[in-house]
Design a protein around this motif. Sequence first.
Motif, PDB file in Angstrom:
ATOM      1  N   GLY A  84       1.640   6.558   7.018  1.00 10.83           N
ATOM      2  CA  GLY A  84       2.361   5.593   6.715  1.00 10.83           C
ATOM      3  C   GLY A  84       3.482   5.368   7.463  1.00 10.83           C
ATOM      4  O   GLY A  84       3.505   5.753   8.633  1.00 10.83           O
ATOM      5  N   GLU A  85       4.760   4.782   7.058  1.00  7.54           N
ATOM      6  CA  GLU A  85       6.008   4.632   8.036  1.00  7.54           C
ATOM      7  C   GLU A  85       6.904   5.465   7.819  1.00  7.54           C
ATOM      8  O   GLU A  85       8.038   5.604   8.752  1.00  7.54           O
ATOM      9  N   LEU A  86       6.828   6.500   6.801  1.00  7.82           N
ATOM     10  CA  LEU A  86       8.159   7.172   6.424  1.00  7.82           C
ATOM     11  C   LEU A  86       8.362   8.510   7.460  1.00  7.82           C
ATOM     12  O   LEU A  86       9.319   8.825   7.588  1.00  7.82           O
ATOM     13  N   VAL A  87       7.147   9.107   7.598  1.00  2.00           N
ATOM     14  CA  VAL A  87       6.972  10.491   8.399  1.00  2.00           C
ATOM     15  C   VAL A  87       6.011  10.104   9.624  1.00  2.00           C
ATOM     16  O   VAL A  87       5.107   9.191   9.514  1.00  2.00           O
ATOM     17  N   SER A  88       5.997  10.907  10.672  1.00  2.00           N
ATOM     18  CA  SER A  88       5.132  11.044  11.685  1.00  2.00           C
ATOM     19  C   SER A  88       3.873  11.580  11.071  1.00  2.00           C
ATOM     20  O   SER A  88       3.773  12.059  10.052  1.00  2.00           O
ATOM     21  N   GLY A  89       2.755  11.412  11.838  1.00  2.00           N
ATOM     22  CA  GLY A  89       1.368  12.013  11.660  1.00  2.00           C
ATOM     23  C   GLY A  89       1.419  13.363  11.506  1.00  2.00           C
ATOM     24  O   GLY A  89       0.757  14.087  10.646  1.00  2.00           O
ATOM     25  N   THR A  90       2.172  13.909  12.445  1.00  2.00           N
ATOM     26  CA  THR A  90       2.333  15.565  12.540  1.00  2.00           C
ATOM     27  C   THR A  90       3.023  16.072  11.461  1.00  2.00           C
ATOM     28  O   THR A  90       2.385  17.025  10.862  1.00  2.00           O
ATOM     29  N   THR A  91       3.911  15.395  10.722  1.00  2.00           N
ATOM     30  CA  THR A  91       4.926  15.944   9.790  1.00  2.00           C
ATOM     31  C   THR A  91       3.765  15.650   8.576  1.00  2.00           C
ATOM     32  O   THR A  91       3.422  16.776   7.562  1.00  2.00           O
ATOM     33  N   ILE A 115       0.894  -1.173   0.016  1.00  2.00           N
ATOM     34  CA  ILE A 115       0.161   0.057  -0.020  1.00  2.00           C
ATOM     35  C   ILE A 115       0.924   1.117  -0.097  1.00  2.00           C
ATOM     36  O   ILE A 115       0.429   2.292  -0.570  1.00  2.00           O
ATOM     37  N   THR A 116       1.970   1.204   0.610  1.00  2.00           N
ATOM     38  CA  THR A 116       3.044   2.257   0.857  1.00  2.00           C
ATOM     39  C   THR A 116       3.395   2.923  -0.581  1.00  2.00           C
ATOM     40  O   THR A 116       3.810   4.002  -0.860  1.00  2.00           O
ATOM     41  N   LEU A 117       3.358   1.932  -1.447  1.00  2.00           N
ATOM     42  CA  LEU A 117       3.920   1.999  -2.988  1.00  2.00           C
ATOM     43  C   LEU A 117       3.181   2.892  -3.515  1.00  2.00           C
ATOM     44  O   LEU A 117       3.375   3.508  -4.697  1.00  2.00           O
ATOM     45  N   LYS A 118       1.871   3.451  -2.993  1.00  2.00           N
ATOM     46  CA  LYS A 118       1.136   4.610  -3.909  1.00  2.00           C
ATOM     47  C   LYS A 118       1.885   5.600  -3.884  1.00  2.00           C
ATOM     48  O   LYS A 118       1.652   6.520  -4.791  1.00  2.00           O
ATOM     49  N   LEU A 119       2.894   5.974  -3.016  1.00  2.00           N
ATOM     50  CA  LEU A 119       3.689   7.227  -3.079  1.00  2.00           C
ATOM     51  C   LEU A 119       4.651   7.117  -4.282  1.00  2.00           C
ATOM     52  O   LEU A 119       4.725   8.350  -4.964  1.00  2.00           O
ATOM     53  N   ALA A 120       4.815   6.200  -5.062  1.00  2.00           N
ATOM     54  CA  ALA A 120       5.565   5.995  -6.263  1.00  2.00           C
ATOM     55  C   ALA A 120       4.719   6.574  -7.294  1.00  2.00           C
ATOM     56  O   ALA A 120       5.146   7.339  -7.990  1.00  2.00           O
ATOM     57  N   ILE A 121       3.392   6.174  -7.291  1.00  5.63           N
ATOM     58  CA  ILE A 121       2.645   6.639  -8.307  1.00  5.63           C
ATOM     59  C   ILE A 121       2.171   8.125  -8.196  1.00  5.63           C
ATOM     60  O   ILE A 121       2.161   8.964  -9.142  1.00  5.63           O
TER      61      ILE A 121
END
Length: 467
Positions: free
Chosen positions: A219-226, A44-50
């Motif tokens: 996601g896992e890359l950044v915090s919810g706040t960011t 699901i995280t790969l939606k970032l690539a698209i």
Amino acid sequence: MPLALGTFIVPLIVACAMFMENVDATVIVTSLPALARDLGHDPITLKLAITAYVIGLGVFIPICGWVADRFGSRTVFRTAIGIFIVGSLISAASTSLPMFVVARFVQGIGGAMMVPVGRIIIFRSVPKSDFIRAVNYLTVPALLGPVVGPPLGGFITTYLHWRLIFFINIPIGIFGIWLANRHIANVREEHPGRLDWTGFVLSAGGASLLMLGLSLVGGELVSGTTSTLMCVVGALLLLFYWFYARRVELPVLDLRFLRIPSFHASVVGGSLFRIGLGAVPFLLPLALQEGLGMTAFAAGAITCASAFGSIFMKTFASGVLARFGFRHVLMVNAAISGLVIAIYGLFVPGTPHWLIWCVVLVGGVFPSLQFTSLNSLAYADIPSRDIGRATSVASVIQQISLGLGVTIAGLVLQISHDLQGHATIVWTDFWPAFLFVGLFSFASIPVTARMPAGSGDEIARGGRGST
């Protein structure tokens, strides 16, 4: 250069770029699960690539005309192909998700310049009497890309390695650059005018931050706040641009065109429709592989069925529009398309592959008619002198809506997965996402309903619908 050769060779060069871009956009979707596993992330995280690719494509489209006028169309076209190739090589070499997302953004920048500048080259190089014939050459890669891309990407991923899919672009791109050097003149304007840099920074920065922020939520890359902060800043920049564009004579994106009823229906209503359809190339291959256990090759062979449905409908689109008119076609067709998207969520393990293929085939028929109608209607009431600026507005909003479709689908899929508490993605996680994005097609109906009943009738009767 003889006229006949010019009418053929210049569109062929642009077609190389279009084919490369269309194949690249479709070849990756069947590879996302394998790619995600190799990079150590949830599919699901790969939606970032698209999303990153769409952002690069969308935010740089408005300035491509000015850049071509300032530096020369051949220079910009060759550079764009080069940037796209570099992005492809970085994608193939990526060892982390951030690196892959950056690579896709670079590809998006190249794609944003390739096709629009290629069209400018055609209009400047081909006599008006040969425009229709020249543009017809461009439909071939536009139609072949979605047919070839999914099964090719699935085959490479299943039997070779996903990294090899990005090398498909290299020989095509080099061939395009070689042809451009030989056959395209470096036409430029002596006084291209001043670019609206303030408007570009506000609109591009706002759209990029908002889209990336939404893609990073949960996601896992950044915090919810960011991610929330990115969304807020992006929304504020877009709001500032809206106020700014109302006070400038020639903003980079002139939102005043949205006051024209037919253009508003095409762009705003069409963008709601595109949110739903933009999610399908991301959701469907993922559902077939992660939910139903198919190989990437089998999923690609099924998802390409929609391209055959699209090709089939293009032969009837003009007749349908002439018979029923834009308003009626857009409303009824949006409902049918939304229903088909929701039906994708009913696929379960054991559903015959031939039945899924047939449903996906039908799922390509109605969006094809909708896109033909929307693209034709957009310029029904736009003066000829304003077509270029109106195109920039329509193109950017269309690309952003496609990216939003992927982002929204990913969010709903993630929420569905978390609420059901599965350790891995299973087939029951997907139906809420298909249902939710299908509703966006229905949401476009009230927008279209406000359009005057006779809008675009002259175009419909003339059978000049654009694909």
